[in-house]
Design an enzyme around this catalytic site. Structure first.
Site, PDB file in Angstrom:
ATOM      1  N   ASN A 449      22.258  -1.043  21.548  1.00  0.00           N
ATOM      2  CA  ASN A 449      21.177  -0.540  20.697  1.00  0.00           C
ATOM      3  C   ASN A 449      21.365  -1.153  19.316  1.00  0.00           C
ATOM      4  OD1 ASN A 449      19.221   0.873  19.322  1.00  0.00           O
ATOM      5  ND2 ASN A 449      20.334   2.812  19.317  1.00  0.00           N
ATOM      6  N   LYS A 451      19.501  -1.062  16.753  1.00  0.00           N
ATOM      7  CA  LYS A 451      18.956  -0.232  15.667  1.00  0.00           C
ATOM      8  C   LYS A 451      18.184  -1.135  14.676  1.00  0.00           C
ATOM      9  CE  LYS A 451      22.516   3.181  16.435  1.00  0.00           C
ATOM     10  NZ  LYS A 451      23.409   4.194  15.864  1.00  0.00           N
ATOM     11  N   HIS A 536      16.616   9.376  20.832  1.00  0.00           N
ATOM     12  CA  HIS A 536      17.848   9.101  20.086  1.00  0.00           C
ATOM     13  C   HIS A 536      17.999  10.110  18.955  1.00  0.00           C
ATOM     14  CE1 HIS A 536      20.912   6.943  17.783  1.00  0.00           C
ATOM     15  NE2 HIS A 536      21.130   6.216  18.888  1.00  0.00           N
ATOM     16  N   GLU A 538      18.889   9.822  16.006  1.00  0.00           N
ATOM     17  CA  GLU A 538      18.334   9.392  14.722  1.00  0.00           C
ATOM     18  C   GLU A 538      16.828   9.586  14.683  1.00  0.00           C
ATOM     19  OE1 GLU A 538      21.934   6.140  14.393  1.00  0.00           O
ATOM     20  OE2 GLU A 538      19.894   5.449  14.814  1.00  0.00           O
ATOM     21  N   GLU A 608      25.015  11.256  23.780  1.00  0.00           N
ATOM     22  CA  GLU A 608      25.556  10.796  22.499  1.00  0.00           C
ATOM     23  C   GLU A 608      25.967  12.011  21.672  1.00  0.00           C
ATOM     24  OE1 GLU A 608      22.703   8.867  20.048  1.00  0.00           O
ATOM     25  OE2 GLU A 608      21.144  10.323  20.435  1.00  0.00           O
ATOM     26  N   GLY A 614      29.741   8.012  13.493  1.00  0.00           N
ATOM     27  CA  GLY A 614      29.832   7.789  12.053  1.00  0.00           C
ATOM     28  C   GLY A 614      30.481   8.918  11.289  1.00  0.00           C
ATOM     29  N   SER A 654      30.566   6.180  19.752  1.00  0.00           N
ATOM     30  CA  SER A 654      31.634   5.311  19.231  1.00  0.00           C
ATOM     31  C   SER A 654      32.461   4.680  20.336  1.00  0.00           C
ATOM     32  CB  SER A 654      32.545   6.099  18.275  1.00  0.00           C
ATOM     33  OG  SER A 654      31.816   6.577  17.172  1.00  0.00           O
TER      34      SER A 654
END
Length: 692
Positions: A449, A451, A536, A538, A608, A614, A654
């Site tokens: 991905n 992004k 996702h 985000e 995820e 992060g 990660s």
């Protein structure tokens, strides 16, 4: 107890076949003779004095529906489709019809109820007895509907339902447009009308008694022929009743008279040696004049070759003259009983061809023979010979067009169900399960991905490098790269998608329209992409994408042939509160558990953990396996273990080349959805190679 259950099952299914076959036969003979059913319904309406209030169009529609409903109910019962609903409808049907036929038997307003059309004639008491038996059978079926085994699995029943409705409606429509394929009436092709009117020697004659009502000196009395009084009595009225039944010939009401009633020409028509054309119209007032030109051409043909041409009707002089005015008819008209004409042919108008008094041809006004002044004599045409279409050939056509396809469907369906049963038995074998789990045939995937990273030139360069490397090294897993929208079309031109799949990072929740800046699923598909990431964290967090929005996106993606990588996962607060299972289940239920089993097979789940992206925190391999196993279990609850075992579930928290081997070694982790590590070919290849 078991023996009693078997006995009841046998009885239920015996009733099932009796009721089903009766309804199929009854419905079919009505459906292929809708005009005959219409005439019978008109008789009922006249009895209850409603004929003046119901139009023929409504009656015709009811006749088509009645035959179709009976036929469909019989077929549905035979195949045990919608067993509870069908048995309820049958019970309701018989609960209405049985009292009605009791009234017919007691009052006898109509001699034949018409339940089997003209195919089988029953007295009203015979009909009532038949309905009592069917009512008792439908009561048992209503009480034990599930004792009837299905012939077709539920998933394929719609084929039988729709094909049956289409077949019976087409059959009715064709019978209306031309003529019924089966003619059960005494004027069928091959019937000699004169012989049909004969009474065998020695046959019992019906007995009648006539009563005369006479009046004298203001007093009225009834007399018979035996005690008829002298001429001082004045005749008032008379009535004749049948006192004893006798032989009634199949044709007992056929006569042809001139329109002024001065001459009966029945004998001359039936005794004519050679061919005769007979145009039949019970009422010219309602006859179709669409094909009058073809009728006139046949009349001219008959004049040219010396064949008599008769037009039989029960119409008034006014209606006959109106027909002459609108069609230019020059043939002679004669009067015949209305009921007789409706029995002769189911078309208004219709055409008969007689040879020596025998019916050798019948045509609807929509399907008239192609005879004109250029045609040879009838002796030299196919029309002048008895048709070769036998009852056997007609039944064979029904077998070919309806019964054979259903039999093939039943055989295929039973074979498929048997193979399913075998597979279930295999799944129930613990050794088989263990071997399958060990083998684990689910597709392994590493998806990148990108992004909002890299310009077009850098993206193309990375994709080319990955494409060349993977083409040479042949990865042990599926590889997908999901890029920004502007990269898709350019990368698709040189990417070998047998080696690397191409996907988008998002798509719109609208199909098309005034949505500036949005990119639809159709647009994504048009670039050459095969996949799309939806849900996702985000997108959920930064752009407030709700489960309902995601549900629309998923449906549009699947509609346009895209496979969906659907992301789920919990936040740090939710993980610390122990709500991770609750969160991922709600996200699946909110956006993808509305899909059918077939649709869900195009979904790849990506777990995820938002708290491990992060944040400096890392999910252990055991933590990841635990939640992956839970996700697979709730998929199994929704779609079954087989679907769950085939669903690919990726880890998206990660994942690097260093921890990928440990993660991928877990039985329920089928790969990864990779973020930053997918932006460099070496890092991404390190994760891909973990499957080696």
């Amino acid at each position: 107890m078991v023996s009693r259950k078997i006995t009841i099952g046998i009885l239920v299914n015996l009733c099932r076949f009796v009721v089903a076959l009766t309804f199929i036969f009854s419905g079919y003979v009505k459906a292929i003779d809708p005009l005959g059913t219409l005439y019978k319904l008109q008789d009922y309406l006249e009895v209850v004095h409603l004929s003046a209030y119901v139009s023929d169009y409504i009656t015709l529609a009811v006749s088509v529906l009645l035959g179709g409903i009976e036929f469909c109910l019989g077929v549905l019962l035979l195949f045990a489709i919608r067993r509870r609903l069908v048995t309820r409808l049958l019970l309701f049907f018989m609960a209405v019809m049985t009292p009605l036929t009791l009234w017919l038997a007691l009052d006898n307003p109509i001699e034949d109820c018409g339940c089997f059309g003209d195919a089988v004639k029953l007295t009203n008491w015979e009909t009532f007895g038949k309905n009592v038996v069917l009512l008792a059978a439908t009561v048992l079926l209503f009480m034990r509907p599930l004792a009837m085994p299905r012939f077709i699995s539920r998933s394929n029943q719609w084929i039988v339902v729709n094909y049956t409705m289409l077949f019976i409606l087409v059959s009715s429509s064709m019978s209306l447009y031309t003529l019924p394929p089966f003619d059960f009436r005494p004027y069928h092709i091959g019937a000699n009308i004169r012989k049909g009117m004969e009474i065998p020697e020695g046959a019992k004659q019906p007995q009648f008694e006539t009563t005369f009502i006479l009046e004298k000196d203001g007093q009225r009395r009834e007399f018979t022929l035996d005690d008829y009084p002298d001429s001082t009595w004045t005749f008032i009225d008379s009535k004749t009743v049948q006192t004893e039944a006798g032989y009634v010939p199949p044709i007992h009401d056929f006569s042809i008279q001139t329109t002024d009633g001065s001459e009966d020409i029945t004998d001359s028509v039936l005794n004519h040696k050679g061919y005769s054309f007979v145009l039949v119209s019970p009422h010219f007032e309602t006859a179709s004049d669409a094909n009058f030109g073809e009728i006139d051409a046949i009349y001219e043909y008959s004049l040219d070759h010396g064949y008599p041409f008769y037009a039989l009707t029960a119409s008034t002089d006014e209606a006959i003259n109106h027909w002459r005015d609108i069609t230019g008819a020059e043939y002679n008209f004669f009067l015949t009983d209305e009921t007789t004409l409706k029995t002769v042919i189911r078309s208004n108008p219709g055409l008969l061809l007689l040879k020596d008094g025998t019916v050798i041809g019948k045509w609807s006004h929509n399907d008239l023979p192609g005879l004109d002044y250029k045609s040879p004599r009838l002796e030299d045409t196919e029309y002048g010979r008895m048709p070769e279409h036998s009852v056997t050939s007609k039944i064979s056509q029904i077998l070919l067009w309806y019964i054979l396809p259903l039999m093939l469907l039943t055989f295929a369906d039973r074979t498929w169900k048997f193979s399913q049963w075998i597979r279930k038995k295999e799944h129930s074998n613990r050794i088989y399960k263990l071997l399958k789990r060990k083998k684990n045939m689910r597709k392994k995937i590493v998806a990148g991905n990108w992004k909002m990273n890299m310009n077009l030139q850098d993206g193309i360069a990375l994709a080319k490098e990955l494409n060349e490397t993977l083409t040479n090294e042949k990865p042990n897993c599926g590889v997908i790269i999901c890029t920004p929208f502007i990269h898709l079309a350019s990368i698709a031109q040189f990417l070998n998608q047998d080696v690397i799949g191409l996907g988008a990072e998002n798509c719109a929740d609208k199909e098309k329209g005034a949505y500036t800046g949005e990119v639809s699923a159709e647009m994504v598909k048009s670039t050459g992409a095969q996949y799309v990431i939806l849900g996702h964290s985000e997108r959920r967090g930064y752009y407030a994408e709700t489960p309902e929005i995601l549900k629309e996106k998923v449906l549009l993606a699947l509609k346009n042939g895209l496979k969906v990588i659907f992301c789920i996962g919990e936040s740090l607060e939710e993980r610390e509160a122990g709500k991770q299972n609750e969160v991922v289940k709600a996200e699946l239920e909110g956006s993808v558990f509305n899909l059918t089993e077939e649709e869900f097979k195009n979904i790849i789940i990506a777990y995820e953990p938002i708290w491990a992206i992060g944040t400096g925190k890392t999910a252990t391999a055991d933590q990841a396996e635990e939640i992956h196993a839970y996700i697979r279990s709730i998929i199994a609850e929704k779609y079954g273990q087989a679907v769950a075992d085939d669903t690919t579930i990726l880890y998206g928290g990660s994942c690097k080349a260093s921890n990928a081997p440990e993660l991928f070694a877990k039985p329920d982790i089928d790969g990864g959805l990779i973020g930053g590590a997918s932006l460099k070919a070496a890092d991404f290849m390190g994760i891909i190679n973990a499957w080696k």
